[in-house]
Scaffold this motif. Structure first.
Motif, PDB file in Angstrom:
ATOM      1  N   ILE A 110       0.860  -1.188   0.000  1.00  0.00           N
ATOM      2  CA  ILE A 110       0.000   0.000   0.000  1.00  0.00           C
ATOM      3  C   ILE A 110       0.890   1.229   0.000  1.00  0.00           C
ATOM      4  N   GLU A 111       0.739   2.060  -1.028  1.00  0.00           N
ATOM      5  CA  GLU A 111       1.486   3.324  -1.067  1.00  0.00           C
ATOM      6  C   GLU A 111       0.815   4.319  -0.129  1.00  0.00           C
ATOM      7  N   ASN A 112       1.644   5.139   0.506  1.00  0.00           N
ATOM      8  CA  ASN A 112       1.118   6.210   1.342  1.00  0.00           C
ATOM      9  C   ASN A 112       0.053   5.690   2.309  1.00  0.00           C
ATOM     10  N   GLY A 113       0.365   4.655   3.008  1.00  0.00           N
ATOM     11  CA  GLY A 113      -0.616   4.006   3.884  1.00  0.00           C
ATOM     12  C   GLY A 113      -0.441   4.375   5.346  1.00  0.00           C
ATOM     13  N   THR A 114      -1.389   3.922   6.126  1.00  0.00           N
ATOM     14  CA  THR A 114      -1.370   4.183   7.567  1.00  0.00           C
ATOM     15  C   THR A 114      -1.517   2.863   8.322  1.00  0.00           C
ATOM     16  N   VAL A 115      -0.730   2.732   9.369  1.00  0.00           N
ATOM     17  CA  VAL A 115      -0.915   1.615  10.299  1.00  0.00           C
ATOM     18  C   VAL A 115      -1.392   2.236  11.608  1.00  0.00           C
ATOM     19  N   LEU A 116      -2.568   1.838  12.029  1.00  0.00           N
ATOM     20  CA  LEU A 116      -3.129   2.383  13.266  1.00  0.00           C
ATOM     21  C   LEU A 116      -3.015   1.333  14.360  1.00  0.00           C
ATOM     22  N   ILE A 117      -2.487   1.774  15.493  1.00  0.00           N
ATOM     23  CA  ILE A 117      -2.176   0.850  16.587  1.00  0.00           C
ATOM     24  C   ILE A 117      -2.870   1.327  17.853  1.00  0.00           C
ATOM     25  N   ARG A 118      -3.527   0.405  18.523  1.00  0.00           N
ATOM     26  CA  ARG A 118      -4.141   0.778  19.803  1.00  0.00           C
ATOM     27  C   ARG A 118      -3.898  -0.329  20.816  1.00  0.00           C
ATOM     28  N   ASP A 119      -3.441   0.078  21.974  1.00  0.00           N
ATOM     29  CA  ASP A 119      -3.198  -0.866  23.077  1.00  0.00           C
ATOM     30  C   ASP A 119      -2.373  -2.079  22.631  1.00  0.00           C
ATOM     31  N   GLY A 120      -1.361  -1.801  21.860  1.00  0.00           N
ATOM     32  CA  GLY A 120      -0.423  -2.857  21.488  1.00  0.00           C
ATOM     33  C   GLY A 120      -0.839  -3.699  20.299  1.00  0.00           C
ATOM     34  N   LYS A 121      -2.024  -3.456  19.777  1.00  0.00           N
ATOM     35  CA  LYS A 121      -2.497  -4.240  18.623  1.00  0.00           C
ATOM     36  C   LYS A 121      -2.666  -3.344  17.402  1.00  0.00           C
ATOM     37  N   ILE A 122      -2.511  -3.941  16.252  1.00  0.00           N
ATOM     38  CA  ILE A 122      -2.828  -3.227  15.018  1.00  0.00           C
ATOM     39  C   ILE A 122      -4.356  -3.224  14.886  1.00  0.00           C
ATOM     40  N   PHE A 174       4.818 -21.946  12.450  1.00  0.00           N
ATOM     41  CA  PHE A 174       4.926 -22.228  13.881  1.00  0.00           C
ATOM     42  C   PHE A 174       3.674 -21.820  14.656  1.00  0.00           C
ATOM     43  N   GLY A 175       2.613 -21.574  13.921  1.00  0.00           N
ATOM     44  CA  GLY A 175       1.309 -21.418  14.558  1.00  0.00           C
ATOM     45  C   GLY A 175       1.096 -20.121  15.312  1.00  0.00           C
ATOM     46  N   VAL A 176       1.764 -19.054  14.880  1.00  0.00           N
ATOM     47  CA  VAL A 176       1.569 -17.771  15.562  1.00  0.00           C
ATOM     48  C   VAL A 176       1.190 -16.660  14.579  1.00  0.00           C
ATOM     49  N   ALA A 177       0.635 -17.062  13.445  1.00  0.00           N
ATOM     50  CA  ALA A 177       0.287 -16.052  12.436  1.00  0.00           C
ATOM     51  C   ALA A 177      -0.852 -15.154  12.904  1.00  0.00           C
ATOM     52  N   ASP A 178      -1.571 -15.576  13.944  1.00  0.00           N
ATOM     53  CA  ASP A 178      -2.614 -14.694  14.497  1.00  0.00           C
ATOM     54  C   ASP A 178      -1.997 -13.615  15.381  1.00  0.00           C
ATOM     55  N   ARG A 179      -0.707 -13.720  15.645  1.00  0.00           N
ATOM     56  CA  ARG A 179      -0.034 -12.731  16.504  1.00  0.00           C
ATOM     57  C   ARG A 179       0.954 -11.876  15.712  1.00  0.00           C
ATOM     58  N   VAL A 180       1.817 -12.520  14.918  1.00  0.00           N
ATOM     59  CA  VAL A 180       2.918 -11.801  14.276  1.00  0.00           C
ATOM     60  C   VAL A 180       3.041 -12.191  12.795  1.00  0.00           C
ATOM     61  N   GLY A 181       3.901 -11.456  12.084  1.00  0.00           N
ATOM     62  CA  GLY A 181       4.234 -11.845  10.714  1.00  0.00           C
ATOM     63  C   GLY A 181       3.515 -11.052   9.635  1.00  0.00           C
ATOM     64  N   SER A 182       2.542 -10.238  10.017  1.00  0.00           N
ATOM     65  CA  SER A 182       1.860  -9.443   8.997  1.00  0.00           C
ATOM     66  C   SER A 182       1.337  -8.147   9.617  1.00  0.00           C
ATOM     67  N   LEU A 183       1.084  -7.178   8.744  1.00  0.00           N
ATOM     68  CA  LEU A 183       0.426  -5.943   9.185  1.00  0.00           C
ATOM     69  C   LEU A 183      -1.058  -6.130   8.886  1.00  0.00           C
ATOM     70  N   ARG A 184      -1.794  -6.415   9.909  1.00  0.00           N
ATOM     71  CA  ARG A 184      -3.197  -6.757   9.702  1.00  0.00           C
ATOM     72  C   ARG A 184      -3.943  -6.486  11.003  1.00  0.00           C
ATOM     73  N   ALA A 185      -5.152  -5.982  10.875  1.00  0.00           N
ATOM     74  CA  ALA A 185      -5.935  -5.676  12.072  1.00  0.00           C
ATOM     75  C   ALA A 185      -6.036  -6.913  12.959  1.00  0.00           C
ATOM     76  N   GLY A 186      -5.813  -6.693  14.240  1.00  0.00           N
ATOM     77  CA  GLY A 186      -5.905  -7.798  15.193  1.00  0.00           C
ATOM     78  C   GLY A 186      -4.566  -8.410  15.553  1.00  0.00           C
ATOM     79  N   ARG A 187      -3.556  -8.117  14.743  1.00  0.00           N
ATOM     80  CA  ARG A 187      -2.231  -8.676  15.037  1.00  0.00           C
ATOM     81  C   ARG A 187      -1.516  -7.807  16.074  1.00  0.00           C
ATOM     82  N   ASP A 188      -0.544  -8.398  16.750  1.00  0.00           N
ATOM     83  CA  ASP A 188       0.315  -7.615  17.642  1.00  0.00           C
ATOM     84  C   ASP A 188       1.016  -6.530  16.828  1.00  0.00           C
ATOM     85  N   ALA A 189       1.196  -5.387  17.463  1.00  0.00           N
ATOM     86  CA  ALA A 189       1.831  -4.288  16.725  1.00  0.00           C
ATOM     87  C   ALA A 189       3.352  -4.424  16.763  1.00  0.00           C
TER      88      ALA A 189
END
Lengths: 478, 436
Positions: free
Chosen positions: B49-61, B371-386
């Motif tokens: 995503i060009e010119n994008g924003t990552v919004l983080i709240r309370d440690g989560k994306i 290793f079964g942690v894709a719900d936490r790390v490895g991508s910029l996606r809502a719900g993932r750890d920041a």
């Protein structure tokens, strides 16, 4: 008493190089003057010989070669953008914005590419720790005595080591192959061109000085823990004892070769090497990690009147960069290795930049057949680390860490290390900026001959070992 | 992607960096909402995503995209002209397990091999040192997550995946165990005489685990035959034979990889091939079996008779055949000190033919999924750890500098590692031993 020793040391320092010129060492005299040999009866008299295993390297025939439209990092000044160079008769014959291509020239378009001098690795164990790394190929450490100045690395080099062609593919054209670091005094190094040959003599860089490998710190005291030295003070006593013996040996031989009176002294291979260090004919390459130990090695060199040309591994060189600059000692170091033992724990990524800033010669070395293939990348990491410290080493300067400074450490800076007219045509054409992780050496010339060409899958140097064992790389890629 | 070297912008003196910029950032950690704006985003799980924003709240994306509304009072990090990626995962390290290589007291990476060389019960993370001075240099260069590996023997033990945060081992832990680590091909480490004997031993352990599972009660009453491994080792192997825990087999030689594939087929194991020097030779079979390979791109040396086919385009050839590749350090110093160099490994993989996006995936989302942690790390996606890194440019490029690292939403204070302190101290000679 202390002052007297100091004075002697100063005198020795001052005299050593002059002696080397005015009163040739017996080695030089014997090598250069055959009539004198005959006087003794050919082979009947064992006198030192400076060159008993002479280089048989022959530069390959090659057409004049022009590389055009290329960015040249000369290592001798600012880069030449969109420049050209002519390689002819083994030398760099012209370099500039444009050059004339003589009739019959091979002309290469270097658009978007970069040219640098051939990379020089001051610290290699190619051939002496050949691959595969089985016990039978382990020939780098004569770990039978803490002082083995009598051994020569070249006698361990296996020219069919498959690491040689891989090093060449990393743009490396010259390597100093050293004995390992088990011993206080490990033996003679040898400078090789990275070329295919049946014999090590066929790889030896003509006219290159020998080096002497010395080692500080943990390795010798660990290897000899049972018989000694087992401490750092034991290490230092060991170096000094060897130099005391060497100085006596040198005096005896220099006197005899001056007056030829009586029987020549008995030969001692180890002492011959150390005496030639004292005469300035062999350079000391000193494996030494810690700043405080390097400072002590500088004092030992002064005590006996020799020069240390380069500290190798010096992960703490940045702590004494001013002392290195003052004593004209180069630092052959890694960009980012550390913490593999206590004496390596203070390694920092800014080492090369900090040493450079202090005015000493920084050199990126490898001590590793894999790292040696990417010395350009190691330098790039060190440039970036320098920038974080506010030390902005321009790429045009940093290229010297891989070329000119290494050439100086080997005493070959008049022959290699820069892209200048008259220098040997050891040249690398990179696919892009050599400090980019994405760039590779596309073509490599040694003495004007094309010895690596990724565009020519038919002409890939494969060692004897690889035949049948290693699937041929496609398109020159390994 | 670009392959050009990006000249870093002029940088002020060390002290300014250390004491000014980054500390100022650290102070603002308290802000609950952070917006990283204007950057070129590489979410990995979706298109750039060009010119994008990552919004983080309370440690989560909480949001990632081009047109994200930024709440009032959010702390803003301007990433204009910068690249933004998930925190990098180094999928095979000794980080926190080895401090000084040759100092035995600081080595926690292996259990005593013992006669049988089986240490399935060995939980390497119990020895993890959260105070290791090598954590900060990794973190400061954008590595936010690491797999810590046991080493040695026939079955080395269990690996775990951790975030490189400050705190306790529990604070760091993402998941454990994530794999059971074993090897084929190195008979001497396995205390056997040959490859054939090694395979017998592995099969025996797998058979015994099955038997033990069925007859636990009998075992406790000593009414079973002798088993080839201890009770705890057999217990630890249960999830492996159940196909729940990946069996990570280190294998280099093509025929060893074939042996591993056969073993996995015969026992229904969830196989991962590690090292895989000659994996490119059996790429089609690995792809057909959907077995991922953990390999690198910085070794082309036939260092042993097991690695004769080692080459730098191994990851590229594997990907081309459809094999999932997870990049691991194979450079000259891939140890705890240089966990950071996994980026260089990825760059070299690209130089030797790997698609850039695949290489980024191979050190972010691919290991997270494996290793079964894709719900936490490895991508910029809502719900993932920041776990987010802002780079001055291409993260693989050697001239690129890390501008910001966020770990679980907290801004990492850069430039304060032990190595940074040494450089500050010796920036002027002689040093002052009261500084820094």
């Amino acid at each position: 008493m202390r002052e007297a020793i100091l004075l002697l040391a100063v005198a020795a320092l001052a005299c050593a190089p002059r002696q080397a010129q005015e009163v040739p060492s017996p080695e030089r005299a014997a090598a250069g003057d055959t009539s004198r040999n005959n006087e003794y009866g050919a082979g009947a008299l064992s006198v030192p010989n400076a060159d008993p295993f002479p280089s048989t390297y022959q530069q390959l025939a090659a057409p004049p070669t022009v590389i055009r439209n290329v960015t040249i990092l000369t290592a001798a000044g600012p880069r030449i953008s969109n420049g050209a160079l002519l390689l002819r008769d083994g030398k760099i014959a012209a370099v500039g914005a444009s050059v004339d291509a003589p009739a019959g020239s091979l002309v290469i378009d270097g658009s978007g590419k970069f040219v640098t001098p051939g990379i020089i690795d001051t610290h290699s164990h190619l051939g002496v720790y050949a691959s595969p790394g089985v016990e039978a190929n382990s020939d780098g450490n004569e770990a039978t005595n803490p002082s083995t100045p009598h051994v020569w690395a070249e006698h361990s080099v296996w020219p069919q080591d498959p690491q040689f062609p891989r090093n060449l593919a990393g743009g490396v054209t010259t390597v100093q192959v050293l004995p390992g670091s088990a011993n206080l005094i490990g033996g003679r190094s040898v400078v090789l061109k990275v070329v295919p040959s049946r014999t090590v003599q066929g790889m030896k860089f003509p006219g290159a000085k020998y080096g002497l490998k010395m080692a500080c710190g943990e390795n010798p005291k660990r290897v000899y823990a049972q018989r000694g030295p087992s401490t750092r003070m034991g290490n230092v006593a060991g170096y000094r004892a060897a130099w005391i013996q060497a100085e006596q040996y040198r005096r005896k031989w220099d006197k005899w070769s001056g007056d030829k009176k009586g029987e020549p002294p008995a030969r001692d291979l180890g002492m011959e090497t150390l005496a030639d260090v004292l005469r300035g004919n062999i350079y000391v390459h000193n494996h030494c990690y810690r700043a405080d130990e390097m400072a002590q090695m500088v004092d030992i060199a002064a005590e006996f009147g020799y020069k240390i040309r380069s500290f190798h591994h010096g992960v703490e060189a940045y702590k004494i960069a001013d002392i290195l600059a003052k004593n004209e000692i180069s630092a052959s170091v890694w960009a980012d290795w550390g913490a593999f033992k206590m004496e390596a724990m203070d390694a920092v990524k800014g080492n090369l930049a900090l040493v450079h800033k202090a005015g000493a010669r920084s050199i990126v070395h490898s001590d590793d057949p894999s790292g040696s293939q990417r010395l350009n990348q190691e330098a790039a990491k060190a440039i970036a680390a320098g920038r974080l410290l506010g030390i902005d080493v321009h790429e045009d300067e940093a290229i010297k860490w891989l070329t000119l400074n290494a050439a100086w450490a080997l005493g070959l800076d008049d022959k290699i290390g820069t892209i200048q007219v008259g220098k040997n045509a050891d040249v690398v054409l990179w696919s892009g900026n050599p400090f980019s992780v994405y760039s590779r050496a596309d073509k490599v010339w040694i003495d004007g001959a094309l010895v690596l060409d990724r565009d020519d899958p038919e002409e890939v140097w494969r060692t004897d070992f690889e035949l049948g064992y290693v699937t041929a790389p496609r398109g020159g890629t390994r | 992607m670009t392959s050009s070297i990006r000249q870093a912008i002029g940088v002020s003196r060390t002290t300014a960096i250390i004491c000014g910029l980054h500390v100022a950032l650290a102070v603002s950690v308290a802000a609950q909402t952070i917006a990283i704006t204007g950057g070129k985003l590489y979410p990995v799980s979706s298109a750039p995503i060009e010119n994008g924003t990552v919004l983080i709240r309370d440690g989560k994306i909480v949001a990632v995209g081009a047109n994200i509304a930024i709440p009032e009072g959010a702390q803003r990090i301007d990433a204009s002209g910068k690249w933004v990626t998930p925190g990098i995962v180094n999928p095979a390290t000794q980080l926190g397990l080895v401090e000084i290589g040759q100092v035995a007291d600081t080595r926690e990476g292996s259990a005593r091999p013992g006669e049988d060389a089986i240490n399935a019960a060995f939980t390497v993370w119990d020895g993890l040192n959260p105070s290791s001075v090598l954590l900060a240099p990794a973190r400061n260069e954008g590595i936010t997550t690491a797999v810590v590996f046991p080493q040695g023997g026939l079955i080395a033990g269990q690996a775990a995946i951790v975030d490189i945060v400050e705190g306790t081992v529990s604070d760091m832990m993402l998941r454990s165990p994530v794999a059971m680590v074993a090897q084929v091909g190195d008979a001497s480490s396995a205390n056997v005489a040959s490859r054939g004997e090694l395979m017998v031993r592995l099969r025996e352990v797998l058979e015994d685990t099955r038997s033990y599972m069925r007859r636990r009660a009998d075992f406790e009453r000593s009414q079973t035959r002798d088993f080839s491994a201890s009770r705890l080792d057999l217990e630890a192997m249960i999830p492996v034979v159940q196909g729940r825990l990946p069996f990570l087999i280190l294998a280099d030689k093509a025929s060893d990889i074939d042996n591993a594939l056969k073993l996995a087929r015969d026992y229904n194991l969830k196989l991962i091939v590690g090292n895989g020097a000659e994996a490119w030779m059996v790429a089609d079979r690995l792809a057909a079996a959907k077995v991922p390979v953990m390999a690198g791109a910085m070794n082309n040396i036939p260092t042993s008779f097991s690695t004769l086919g080692q080459r730098q385009d191994n990851p590229a050839l594997l990907r081309r055949a459809g094999v999932e590749v997870i990049l691991v350090g194979t450079g000259s110093s891939p140890d705890a000190f240089n966990v950071r160099n996994i980026k260089q490994e990825a760059g070299n993989a690209v130089a030797y033919g790997m698609v850039w996006d695949d290489a980024l995936r191979a050190i972010t989302l691919a290991p997270a999924e494996l290793f079964g942690v894709a719900d936490r790390v490895g991508s910029l996606r809502a719900g993932r750890d920041a776990n987010v890194v802002v780079w001055s440019g291409d993260p693989f490029e050697l001239s690129t500098r890390v501008e910001h690292v966020l770990l679980r939403g907290k801004t990492v204070t850069l430039g304060t590692s032990r190595q940074d302190q040494l450089m500050q101290r010796y920036d002027t000679l002689p040093p002052r031993y009261s500084k820094p």
